[in-house]
Write a protein that holds these residues in place. Structure first.
Motif, PDB file in Angstrom:
ATOM      1  N   PRO B  76       0.750  -1.141  -0.161  1.00 14.21           N
ATOM      2  CA  PRO B  76       0.010   0.001  -0.091  1.00 14.21           C
ATOM      3  C   PRO B  76       0.855   1.139  -0.067  1.00 14.21           C
ATOM      4  O   PRO B  76       0.316   2.305  -0.261  1.00 14.21           O
ATOM      5  N   SER B  77       2.247   1.173   0.185  1.00 13.49           N
ATOM      6  CA  SER B  77       2.859   2.506   0.314  1.00 13.49           C
ATOM      7  C   SER B  77       3.894   2.492  -0.808  1.00 13.49           C
ATOM      8  O   SER B  77       4.145   1.489  -1.554  1.00 13.49           O
ATOM      9  N   TYR B 106      -4.719   6.135   0.888  1.00 10.82           N
ATOM     10  CA  TYR B 106      -4.114   5.173   1.486  1.00 10.82           C
ATOM     11  C   TYR B 106      -4.963   4.130   2.326  1.00 10.82           C
ATOM     12  O   TYR B 106      -4.720   2.775   2.025  1.00 10.82           O
ATOM     13  N   GLU B 131      -3.878   3.772   9.564  1.00  3.47           N
ATOM     14  CA  GLU B 131      -3.932   5.318   9.730  1.00  3.47           C
ATOM     15  C   GLU B 131      -4.814   5.958   8.615  1.00  3.47           C
ATOM     16  O   GLU B 131      -4.773   5.426   7.460  1.00  3.47           O
ATOM     17  N   PHE B 133      -5.983   9.476   7.347  1.00  2.00           N
ATOM     18  CA  PHE B 133      -6.102  10.970   7.512  1.00  2.00           C
ATOM     19  C   PHE B 133      -6.661  11.490   6.155  1.00  2.00           C
ATOM     20  O   PHE B 133      -6.497  12.416   5.586  1.00  2.00           O
ATOM     21  N   HIS B 135      -4.993  10.755   3.386  1.00  4.43           N
ATOM     22  CA  HIS B 135      -3.902  11.027   2.600  1.00  4.43           C
ATOM     23  C   HIS B 135      -3.686   9.841   1.649  1.00  4.43           C
ATOM     24  O   HIS B 135      -4.181   8.690   1.956  1.00  4.43           O
ATOM     25  N   ASP B 137      -0.772   8.402   1.253  1.00 10.48           N
ATOM     26  CA  ASP B 137       0.408   7.543   1.832  1.00 10.48           C
ATOM     27  C   ASP B 137       0.667   7.840   3.300  1.00 10.48           C
ATOM     28  O   ASP B 137      -0.118   9.080   3.844  1.00 10.48           O
ATOM     29  N   ASN B 138       1.346   7.378   4.165  1.00 11.96           N
ATOM     30  CA  ASN B 138       1.683   7.579   5.668  1.00 11.96           C
ATOM     31  C   ASN B 138       1.826   9.267   5.832  1.00 11.96           C
ATOM     32  O   ASN B 138       2.347   9.857   4.737  1.00 11.96           O
ATOM     33  N   LEU B 139       1.406   9.848   6.711  1.00  9.00           N
ATOM     34  CA  LEU B 139       1.436  11.009   6.956  1.00  9.00           C
ATOM     35  C   LEU B 139       2.746  11.938   7.043  1.00  9.00           C
ATOM     36  O   LEU B 139       2.933  12.987   6.621  1.00  9.00           O
ATOM     37  N   MET B 140       3.677  10.990   7.436  1.00  9.89           N
ATOM     38  CA  MET B 140       5.373  11.637   7.386  1.00  9.89           C
ATOM     39  C   MET B 140       5.681  12.064   6.134  1.00  9.89           C
ATOM     40  O   MET B 140       6.026  13.038   5.759  1.00  9.89           O
ATOM     41  N   ILE B 141       5.049  11.374   4.947  1.00  9.88           N
ATOM     42  CA  ILE B 141       5.617  11.467   3.561  1.00  9.88           C
ATOM     43  C   ILE B 141       4.947  12.568   3.237  1.00  9.88           C
ATOM     44  O   ILE B 141       5.485  13.416   2.517  1.00  9.88           O
ATOM     45  N   HIS B 143       3.394  15.205   4.643  1.00 15.66           N
ATOM     46  CA  HIS B 143       3.451  16.345   5.206  1.00 15.66           C
ATOM     47  C   HIS B 143       4.891  16.622   5.115  1.00 15.66           C
ATOM     48  O   HIS B 143       5.440  18.261   4.942  1.00 15.66           O
TER      49      HIS B 143
END
Lengths: 184, 184
Positions: B76-77, B106, B131, B133, B135, B137-141, B143
């Protein structure tokens, strides 16, 4: 040392308890563990996702080192958020350590997950080559650890509880303490 | 500007041709594209994997910006190597841009890949929270791109050829040129 505790542990149903176990182990080795959930972000707030990013980034900036849980997550590789954080810490010149609770080789894992082409295990279902240097994950991750800290720690055999066993995490702390005084 | 071209494109059967297309597009926008395969490492050499890491890291250190192909890869990422490189470039204070050719959210992707628990889509098969939100992909990526460059670019609909369509890549170059003079 201030150690950022990167990993998908924050997604565990007992994420808070896991943070307590990890920070307690850090204290045993003379360090301060920084666990992302401890930022106390309200995940129901409208900008929660951005707040989490900023809090994590500030926590990383304040840390001297990272210990990343690189156990494969929803596929053959580590959690994307954790890998981003490992890269960020390497880029910032921090000491980078990591472990994976799955000792299997990346290429073998891709095959076992039925992600390889029916014709050849050298390519995946989309026709892209499967990197196979007999590493546990992508070469950038594996060598980044060697270059910016210490080699990836994996157990000889996967522990019974992949998401709660902290033997390899503790091995990272032990390795960190043999490196004290290491300066980049 | 010197732009590091991160992405799993290097695993394509026509990886070299893809590099030529990407560097040619960079030149059209007044930039120099740095494509990992152009380091000319002999992948049959005994230390090939370490050589590739070092060459990629040196290439990143020499670049002013990264444009990362964050299209989901074997799960998924995004590709773990690419995500590591995005983190590294953010950590080094470089300008970070990225695109994904899959516009899906995601959490929806995790569900479609049958990685969610049969009981609830909020948790995966291992019981870890998904997760969500909304988005890509993962929020770290997501943002990190906003904070260190420009927002993730995704097409309205996935292109017919997920691995060869460069429309969103070109959008990144266009965005980069609106940012010139941007200094961190």
């Amino acid at each position: 040392m201030r150690i950022y505790l990167a990993g998908p542990d924050v997604f565990l149903p007992d994420a808070v308890a896991m943070g307590r176990r990890k920070t307690a182990l850090c204290a045993n080795y003379g360090h301060v563990g920084l666990y992302p959930l401890d930022s106390g972000i309200d995940i129901a707030a409208p900008d929660a996702s951005l707040d989490i990013f900023r809090a994590n980034q500030a926590m990383m900036d304040s840390a001297d080192a990272v210990v990343a849980n690189l156990t494969p997550f929803r596929g053959p590789s580590a959690d994307a958020g954790t890998v981003y954080e490992l890269g960020y810490m390497a880029g910032r010149g921090k000491l980078c350590l990591g472990y994976s609770n799955d000792p299997e080789i990346y290429a073998d894992r891709v095959r076992k997950l039925n992600l390889t082409s029916p014709d050849t295990a050298s390519f995946d279902l989309d026709g892209l080559a499967v990197e196979d240097f007999r590493h546990a994950d992508n070469l950038m991750i594996v060598h980044a650890l060697e270059d910016h800290g210490g080699p990836l720690i994996v157990p000889r055999e996967a522990p019974a509880d992949l998401w709660h066993d902290l033997t390899s995490f503790e091995d990272c702390l032990r390795m960190l303490n043999t490196m004290k005084g290491h300066a980049r």
